[in-house]
Design a protein around this motif. Sequence first.
Motif, PDB file in Angstrom:
ATOM      1  N   ASP A 128       0.834  -1.209   0.000  1.00 33.03           N
ATOM      2  CA  ASP A 128       0.000   0.000   0.000  1.00 33.03           C
ATOM      3  C   ASP A 128       0.867   1.256   0.000  1.00 33.03           C
ATOM      4  O   ASP A 128       0.603   2.215  -0.716  1.00 33.03           O
ATOM      5  N   ALA A 129       1.917   1.204   0.828  1.00 32.01           N
ATOM      6  CA  ALA A 129       2.822   2.353   0.899  1.00 32.01           C
ATOM      7  C   ALA A 129       3.561   2.519  -0.427  1.00 32.01           C
ATOM      8  O   ALA A 129       3.760   3.635  -0.910  1.00 32.01           O
ATOM      9  N   PHE A 163       2.492   1.665  -3.405  1.00 33.03           N
ATOM     10  CA  PHE A 163       1.584   2.220  -4.402  1.00 33.03           C
ATOM     11  C   PHE A 163       1.350   3.718  -4.154  1.00 33.03           C
ATOM     12  O   PHE A 163       1.303   4.520  -5.090  1.00 33.03           O
ATOM     13  N   TYR A 164       1.231   4.059  -2.901  1.00 31.67           N
ATOM     14  CA  TYR A 164       1.011   5.472  -2.552  1.00 31.67           C
ATOM     15  C   TYR A 164       2.161   6.332  -3.094  1.00 31.67           C
ATOM     16  O   TYR A 164       1.950   7.360  -3.729  1.00 31.67           O
ATOM     17  N   LEU A 165       3.382   5.859  -2.867  1.00 35.43           N
ATOM     18  CA  LEU A 165       4.552   6.592  -3.362  1.00 35.43           C
ATOM     19  C   LEU A 165       4.569   6.635  -4.892  1.00 35.43           C
ATOM     20  O   LEU A 165       4.842   7.669  -5.486  1.00 35.43           O
ATOM     21  N   ARG A 166       4.255   5.517  -5.510  1.00 31.85           N
ATOM     22  CA  ARG A 166       4.269   5.475  -6.977  1.00 31.85           C
ATOM     23  C   ARG A 166       3.195   6.391  -7.549  1.00 31.85           C
ATOM     24  O   ARG A 166       3.410   7.053  -8.573  1.00 31.85           O
ATOM     25  N   SER A 167       2.059   6.431  -6.881  1.00 36.18           N
ATOM     26  CA  SER A 167       0.979   7.286  -7.384  1.00 36.18           C
ATOM     27  C   SER A 167       1.353   8.761  -7.295  1.00 36.18           C
ATOM     28  O   SER A 167       0.703   9.612  -7.891  1.00 36.18           O
ATOM     29  N   ARG A 168       2.426   9.056  -6.532  1.00 38.31           N
ATOM     30  CA  ARG A 168       2.889  10.444  -6.452  1.00 38.31           C
ATOM     31  C   ARG A 168       4.068  10.675  -7.394  1.00 38.31           C
ATOM     32  O   ARG A 168       4.743  11.698  -7.338  1.00 38.31           O
ATOM     33  N   PHE A 173      -6.379  10.144  -2.147  1.00 37.87           N
ATOM     34  CA  PHE A 173      -6.878   8.864  -1.632  1.00 37.87           C
ATOM     35  C   PHE A 173      -8.036   9.032  -0.640  1.00 37.87           C
ATOM     36  O   PHE A 173      -8.064   9.974   0.157  1.00 37.87           O
ATOM     37  N   VAL A 227      -2.346   6.635   2.961  1.00 42.77           N
ATOM     38  CA  VAL A 227      -1.546   5.591   3.586  1.00 42.77           C
ATOM     39  C   VAL A 227      -0.542   6.190   4.586  1.00 42.77           C
ATOM     40  O   VAL A 227       0.081   7.209   4.312  1.00 42.77           O
ATOM     41  N   GLN A 266       8.903  13.545 -10.249  1.00 39.39           N
ATOM     42  CA  GLN A 266       8.103  13.986 -11.402  1.00 39.39           C
ATOM     43  C   GLN A 266       8.897  14.929 -12.293  1.00 39.39           C
ATOM     44  O   GLN A 266       8.783  14.881 -13.511  1.00 39.39           O
TER      45      GLN A 266
END
Lengths: 430, 251
Positions: free
Chosen positions: A377-378, A380-385, B86, B90, B108
């Motif tokens: 979960d962590a 994915f959270y980082l990747r989503s950023r 979200f 998280v 980014q």
Amino acid sequence: MQALRDLKQSTTRTRLSDLKFEEGAAWANQSRAAARDRVASMGLPHKRDEYWKFTDPSSLVEAQPTPAAVFEAGETPVFGEVDRLKIVFVDGVFDADASDPLEIEGLEILRLSEVFTRDIHWAKDLYGVLEARGQSPVERPFAALNTAFATDGVVIRATVQVSRPINLIYHHRDTKSDAILHHLIKVEEGADLTVLETGPAAARFNKVMEIDIADKGAFHHVRAQGRDHERRAVTGTFARLGTESAFKSFTLTANGVLTRNECVIELTGDDAIAHVAGAAVGDGDDFHHDDTVFITHDAVNCESRQVFKKVLRNGAVGVFQGKILVKEGAQKTDGYQISQSLLLDGDSQFLAKPELEIYADDVICSHGSTSGAIDEDALFYLRSRGVEPGKATDLLTLAFLAEALDEIENEALAEDLRHRLEAWLARRRS
Amino acid sequence: MLTIKDLHVQLEEEEKQILKGVDLEIEPGKVHAIMGPNGSGKSTLSYVLSGRDGYEVTKGSATLDGEDILEMEPEERAAAGLFLAFQYPVEIPGVGNMTFLRTAVNSQRAARGEEDVSAADFLKLIREKAKALKIDADMLKRPVNVGFSGGEKKRNEILQMAVLEPKMCILDETDSGLDVDAMKLVSDGVNALRNAGRSFLVITHYQRLLDHIKPDVVHIMADGKIVKSGGPELALEVENNGYGDLLAETA
């Protein structure tokens, strides 16, 4: 059992027959002969021994070390930015030219080889003494072997609070070197000393440090074991703590075919504090790292903490054997032990044996051991950023290790090691 | 900006169809809202768009300015300008919020071939954005979302959005767990980001968030499809009559 004992006796005899120590003052000869007898009667360890079942000691027992390639890190020395007194050993041999003059206010620093020749020296009451005490209830034959055959080391006595750390720097230049060093450290009442240890030392390194801390004394120890991939090391840290004294030790290990770090601490005075921590990062099935800790509470109101973290990947193996022994009468003990591993793939393994043995009824002792993968979960959270997975994994890995690094009180030292870890992880990514 | 065509999605594990043909077109600068009962597939849509594991697209497409985002890794979508706030941010023990934000910004920038932002410039940027969201220095220092209240976590999401400046923002039930004051703060944060080049997709159960973040278009989702679209008045209708009537009407 008899067969194992016979086998051990025979290998031990062979090994001991090759080793000699240089004669010195009578007390030194006696201490070393006694240590040699200890090894002979215990026998050098075998994989079938209970305390070695997770770590095969055979390459440490053999007469000749397995050659280890010298690794050029090509980077600034660890703690290079810190004002420190440097004492340099190359493949276990003292290098006077590379070392600073052994002079610092409030400290008495001598080479062990020099102390061995003195008829009268306080070292006689410490050399091999804590090591010998530490042989019970668990045998530590390599430490006794060290006491018997150490070729050199430093003997340090601190009488005041010394802010400038002593840095023992261990270079490895000879692919076949087999080094045995033994350090003695005496922290007098109210004194404060920091000792840093850095470098791979040798192809095979056996090191013992005996530390005697008087009442209200404090000893800080921060170690970064060298990154030579093929090096092997067995180390023993033996400490005895007086009333209201403190012992704090942290070890960073990256790489190394074999590392066994034993730490044996006796809390003998009331209100003493002992913290032992370590962070190990291993990549590849030729990495094996073992932390073996034994803390004995033998006084009232003492605190002990063991915090060990390991990050393992590509078949790396981590071992933790940690024990807290609370003796009868050691009331108000506060003992804590945590060992955790982050397994970055299914090939790596972590073997843990946490133990508590308590003979007092008014104590707090807690222990925990975990093995886990990276938190998806962590991640994915980082990747989503926008953080790419390798970098995100590194960030989470550093976060995992942070609790162990936080045990280092000196922020400059901690920061240096943090940067080394980041760089180590980044290199694994590229 | 965001174009979704006939999107069909099922769970990877159990072949359960969640989205059954979603069509959506969000123009630049517009705020679209998706409302719908529990289990209608609203959150799944946000997860699929952001690239979370566990979902399989069986049919259809989703593009961001003509680029197929479904083929991209989550970090590539982020670099392309997509941002998901979200529903359950998280917690990441051991990673400082500032480190997290700076790593995200620089990642980014690197993906776009830009230089890292300097520590000083970054600090200035963060302070300014954080102030507007009433995020104090302590919250910036603490590990990401660890020990944050529900409202603090949501404010932290909006802070990330403000710092990363995405062009397509998806807010997944950002109003859940917020009291009135926090909702106002979060909404103000979102409204401050509205401009002609940035679009929003606001997913919510309730109309009240839409009082603060005024949508241009409201969609009602049910059983994996958008069943009705209209202006802001549609949200009021839901508020007054519930989903029952609307769904009966479209059935």
